[in-house]
Design an enzyme around this catalytic site. Structure first.
Site, PDB file in Angstrom:
ATOM      1  N   GLY A 140       0.832  -1.209   0.000  1.00 17.58           N
ATOM      2  CA  GLY A 140       0.000   0.000   0.000  1.00 17.58           C
ATOM      3  C   GLY A 140       0.856   1.244   0.000  1.00 17.58           C
ATOM      4  O   GLY A 140       2.072   1.174   0.206  1.00 17.58           O
ATOM      5  N   PRO A 170       2.537   4.926   1.110  1.00 16.66           N
ATOM      6  CA  PRO A 170       3.167   5.303   2.372  1.00 16.66           C
ATOM      7  C   PRO A 170       2.141   5.855   3.367  1.00 16.66           C
ATOM      8  O   PRO A 170       1.140   6.450   2.950  1.00 16.66           O
ATOM      9  CB  PRO A 170       4.142   6.424   1.977  1.00 16.66           C
ATOM     10  N   GLY A 171       2.416   5.634   4.634  1.00 20.66           N
ATOM     11  CA  GLY A 171       1.556   6.226   5.675  1.00 20.66           C
ATOM     12  C   GLY A 171       0.236   5.511   5.895  1.00 20.66           C
ATOM     13  O   GLY A 171      -0.660   6.038   6.533  1.00 20.66           O
ATOM     14  N   THR A 172       0.093   4.285   5.375  1.00 20.12           N
ATOM     15  CA  THR A 172      -1.166   3.573   5.590  1.00 20.12           C
ATOM     16  C   THR A 172      -1.071   2.608   6.767  1.00 20.12           C
ATOM     17  O   THR A 172      -1.940   1.764   6.962  1.00 20.12           O
ATOM     18  CB  THR A 172      -1.601   2.797   4.329  1.00 20.12           C
ATOM     19  N   GLY A 173       0.021   2.682   7.523  1.00 16.53           N
ATOM     20  CA  GLY A 173       0.096   1.903   8.752  1.00 16.53           C
ATOM     21  C   GLY A 173       0.745   0.536   8.601  1.00 16.53           C
ATOM     22  O   GLY A 173       0.596  -0.314   9.479  1.00 16.53           O
ATOM     23  N   LYS A 174       1.486   0.313   7.526  1.00 17.56           N
ATOM     24  CA  LYS A 174       2.088  -1.016   7.315  1.00 17.56           C
ATOM     25  C   LYS A 174       3.128  -1.333   8.393  1.00 17.56           C
ATOM     26  O   LYS A 174       3.098  -2.393   9.005  1.00 17.56           O
ATOM     27  CB  LYS A 174       2.732  -1.106   5.916  1.00 17.56           C
ATOM     28  N   THR A 175       4.037  -0.384   8.591  1.00 14.94           N
ATOM     29  CA  THR A 175       5.083  -0.635   9.578  1.00 14.94           C
ATOM     30  C   THR A 175       4.500  -0.712  10.975  1.00 14.94           C
ATOM     31  O   THR A 175       4.861  -1.581  11.770  1.00 14.94           O
ATOM     32  CB  THR A 175       6.130   0.510   9.549  1.00 14.94           C
ATOM     33  N   LYS A 178      -7.853   3.943  -7.053  1.00 17.68           N
ATOM     34  CA  LYS A 178      -8.199   5.083  -7.899  1.00 17.68           C
ATOM     35  C   LYS A 178      -9.486   5.746  -7.428  1.00 17.68           C
ATOM     36  O   LYS A 178      -9.590   6.967  -7.415  1.00 17.68           O
ATOM     37  CB  LYS A 178      -8.386   4.610  -9.343  1.00 17.68           C
ATOM     38  N   SER A 206      -4.049   2.451 -18.735  1.00 22.50           N
ATOM     39  CA  SER A 206      -5.410   2.729 -18.276  1.00 22.50           C
ATOM     40  C   SER A 206      -5.898   4.130 -18.617  1.00 22.50           C
ATOM     41  O   SER A 206      -7.046   4.461 -18.358  1.00 22.50           O
ATOM     42  CB  SER A 206      -5.528   2.468 -16.778  1.00 22.50           C
TER      43      SER A 206
HETATM   44  P1  ADP Z   1       3.746   2.910   6.312  1.00 19.74           P
HETATM   45  O1  ADP Z   1       4.659   1.916   6.930  1.00 19.74           O
HETATM   46  O2  ADP Z   1       2.563   2.290   5.627  1.00 19.74           O
HETATM   47  O3  ADP Z   1       4.412   3.909   5.441  1.00 19.74           O
HETATM   48  P2  ADP Z   1       3.375   3.837   9.025  1.00 19.74           P
HETATM   49  O4  ADP Z   1       3.130   2.519   9.639  1.00 19.74           O
HETATM   50  O5  ADP Z   1       4.703   4.468   9.238  1.00 19.74           O
HETATM   51  O6  ADP Z   1       3.066   3.776   7.475  1.00 19.74           O
HETATM   52  O7  ADP Z   1       2.203   4.812   9.485  1.00 19.74           O
HETATM   53  C1  ADP Z   1       2.318   6.212   9.576  1.00 19.74           C
HETATM   54  C2  ADP Z   1       1.615   6.724  10.813  1.00 19.74           C
HETATM   55  O8  ADP Z   1       0.211   6.629  10.671  1.00 19.74           O
HETATM   56  C3  ADP Z   1       1.975   5.913  12.055  1.00 19.74           C
HETATM   57  O9  ADP Z   1       2.169   6.813  13.098  1.00 19.74           O
HETATM   58  C4  ADP Z   1       0.740   5.073  12.304  1.00 19.74           C
HETATM   59  O10 ADP Z   1       0.584   4.775  13.648  1.00 19.74           O
HETATM   60  C5  ADP Z   1      -0.374   5.924  11.765  1.00 19.74           C
HETATM   61  N1  ADP Z   1      -1.479   5.100  11.241  1.00 19.74           N
HETATM   62  C6  ADP Z   1      -1.606   4.618   9.996  1.00 19.74           C
HETATM   63  N2  ADP Z   1      -2.729   3.878   9.853  1.00 19.74           N
HETATM   64  C7  ADP Z   1      -3.344   3.902  11.059  1.00 19.74           C
HETATM   65  C8  ADP Z   1      -4.558   3.318  11.567  1.00 19.74           C
HETATM   66  N3  ADP Z   1      -5.356   2.572  10.799  1.00 19.74           N
HETATM   67  N4  ADP Z   1      -4.858   3.538  12.853  1.00 19.74           N
HETATM   68  C9  ADP Z   1      -4.054   4.300  13.622  1.00 19.74           C
HETATM   69  N5  ADP Z   1      -2.921   4.882  13.226  1.00 19.74           N
HETATM   70  C10 ADP Z   1      -2.543   4.687  11.958  1.00 19.74           C
END
Ligand code: ADP
Length: 533
Positions: free
Chosen positions: A106, A108-113, A475, A432
């Site tokens: 997904g 960046p910033g979607t909470g993967k890590t 999208k 697309s």
């Molecule tokens: P990624 O690894 O996908 O780039 P991160 O895991 O670093 O993203 O997430 C970025 C920030 O957003 C983190 O501080 C995370 O805790 C927060 N975050 C993302 N998704 C959620 C969620 N569903 N619920 C709570 N916090 C979230």
């Protein structure tokens, strides 16, 4: 050497490991006069002694606890959470079961890590992470042979040693950014790590013995799937995180981000509060992203500005700040994004398409123009080969069907055409945008303008069929974020509608088409003024 011998005797490991260690200790005793050799053997013995050969941390099977932890740390992300709970359930029932190898894909910033970290808390297992971004040397994964000067084990073994148990949660970050060159192919070494049929005997060049990785819970992350080598992809269970909708971001901000940023800035919740309207303002007009990283940053920025006011004595110490949209404007300045670009009809010769990049979905405008010339076609905007071909196909389609659209065929001989996709510096590729390019060209040549708040996606064939595309979910989430109301999509993608978050499905009108000929009247709307060119 005697100390080593004691440690080996006390070591919990297989006979094979102990035999190998005994042999090395013997070599260690005999090579006392050669410092270089002593150094290598010593590192080797120490590494081997510190490896968690048979040291396992307790498997917890408390599903209710795991669910609670996962919900405490993250809003939504149901698929990931469910997969982990299923794994725990299977374990509880069968007492075995291979640890899954999950790959979260997904923007960046979607909470993967952060969900991977939370998994380790839910499973009560220690956690290690390696970043594979830019790793191009096979030895980084698999280690160097002992004969090398400065030989070391690879990162997998180093981290297993660090974590100290043989069943941790092991995160492989950015698996899509692996590269390969003359120093070998790290992907093939990783294949051995991730293949359940092979990873019970992972071979590191440095330790020379097979190490059992089969109990490790591997979790990989990636922004896009395209660059992951297919054999690796094949070994993993892919879970896609399409990015958050506005409503999801609101909940995440309210439940997590605001609390965290208030605490990090040193304030307490009696000093500052955010209204829902302020959060909506931040989500719609100060950030435009699939994840929530930028949102967290702007919330943090507001908190810090308030801290400054408190510390510099601009306000009474016990004053409570309520952040409303008005405060947001005062503190952060003008809105950074607007919905203006989609509110009115695009100019003649322009149409809004939808793209899918490693940053998530996005909308993009295709621009076309013509000038006196002799029928040449020029394409700009950092387009990849597939997209260029798609533009040529679109152009040929329009040319071949000119009569149908009341276009005088002479215009193709007397003019040069230019198709541009801003912004010019961002590379784009994929088929697309076919339908968007045809629309822009027909708009240019018939002077009809596309309906406002409408975007489209679809590959086209020379005969004018609209065929399936990828990433509809991403999208459409992006289209809604950008203020789009109607989405034209291929009929062949009908099955993908199910996957689209309900909020998006209810807010957008999806119109499915299979032929461009039928799509264009809808795209231009009934009121489209027709003029002959
Ligand atoms: P990624 O690894 O996908 O780039 P991160 O895991 O670093 O993203 O997430 C970025 C920030 O957003 C983190 O501080 C995370 O805790 C927060 N975050 C993302 N998704 C959620 C969620 N569903 N619920 C709570 N916090 C979230």
């Amino acid at each position: 050497a005697d100390e080593f011998q004691h440690a080996v005797d006390a070591l919990k490991a297989s006979k094979e490991v102990k035999e190998k260690l005994n042999k090395e200790i013997k070599r260690f005793r005999n090579s006392m006069n050669s410092p270089a050799e002593v150094g290598v053997i010593r590192t080797y013995i120490e590494t081997m002694l510190e490896m968690p050969w048979d040291k396992t941390c307790k498997e917890h099977k408390d599903i209710a606890f795991a669910r609670q932890v996962l919900d405490e740390d993250h809003y939504g992300l149901e698929k990931v959470k469910e997969r982990v709970l299923e794994y725990l359930a299977v374990r509880a029932l069968t007492k075995k079961g291979e640890a899954p190898i999950i790959c979260l894909v997904g923007p960046p910033g979607t909470g993967k890590t952060s969900i991977a970290k939370s998994l380790s808390r839910a499973l009560k297992k220690p956690y290690v992470r390696i970043s594979l971004g830019g790793v191009r040397d096979e030895a980084e994964i698999r280690g160097h042979r002992k004969t090398y000067v400065g030989a070391m084990p690879g990162r997998i073994i180093q981290n297993m040693k660090k974590v100290g148990v043989n069943n941790p949660v092991f995160m492989l970050d950015e698996i899509d950014k692996l590269s390969s060159d003359h120093r070998g192919d790290p992907a093939s070494a990783l294949l051995e790590v991730l293949d359940p049929a092979q990873n019970s005997a992972f071979n590191d060049h440095f330790i020379e013995l097979n190490y059992d990785l089969s109990k490790v819970f591997f979790i990989a992350t990636a922004n896009i799937l395209d660059t992951i080598p297919p054999p690796l992809l094949d070994r993993m269970e892919i879970i896609r995180l399409p990015g958050y909708t506005g409503a999801e971001k609101r909940m995440i901000a309210k439940q997590f981000l605001v609390k965290r940023q208030i605490a990090e800035s040193g304030l307490n919740k009696n000093q500052i509060s955010f209204t829902m309207a302020a959060l909506d303002e931040l989500i719609s007009y100060y950030t435009r992203e699939a994840g929530v990283r930028e949102l967290e940053r702007v919330i943090g920025s507001i908190c810090r500005k308030i801290v400054r006011k408190v510390v510099s004595g601009d306000s009474a110490a016990e004053a409570k700040y309520k952040i409303t949209p008005k405060e947001v404007h005062e503190l952060l300045g003008q809105r950074k994004y607007s919905l203006d670009e989609v509110k009115s009809r695009p100019a003649r010769g322009c149409a809004i398409g939808m793209a899918w990049t490693s940053y998530g979905g996005t909308i993009l405008t295709v621009e076309t123009t013509m000038m006196p010339g002799k029928g040449l076609l020029k394409l700009t905007g950092s387009l990849g080969n597939v997209m260029k071909e798609s533009a040529e196909t679109a152009f040929s389609y329009v040319r071949a069907h000119a009569r149908h659209y009341n276009i005088n065929k002479d215009v193709f001989e007397q003019n040069d055409f230019h198709i541009h996709v801003p912004d010019g510096a961002t590379p784009k590729d994929g088929p697309s945008a076919g339908i968007t390019i045809v629309t822009a060209l027909v708009s240019l040549l018939t002077r009809k303008r596309v309906r406002p708040r409408l975007s489209m996606t679809g590959e086209i064939t020379l005969s004018g069929k609209v065929t399936a595309i990828g990433g509809l979910k991403e999208k459409s989430v992006a289209a809604l974020r950008a203020g789009i109301k109607t989405v034209i999509m291929p009929k062949e993608n009908e099955k993908d509608l199910e996957e689209i978050p309900e909020e998006v499905r209810n807010s957008l009108e999806f119109i499915m088409v299979d032929e461009i000929e039928k799509a264009l009247p809808i795209i231009f709307g009934d009121e489209g003024k027709e003029e002959k060119c």
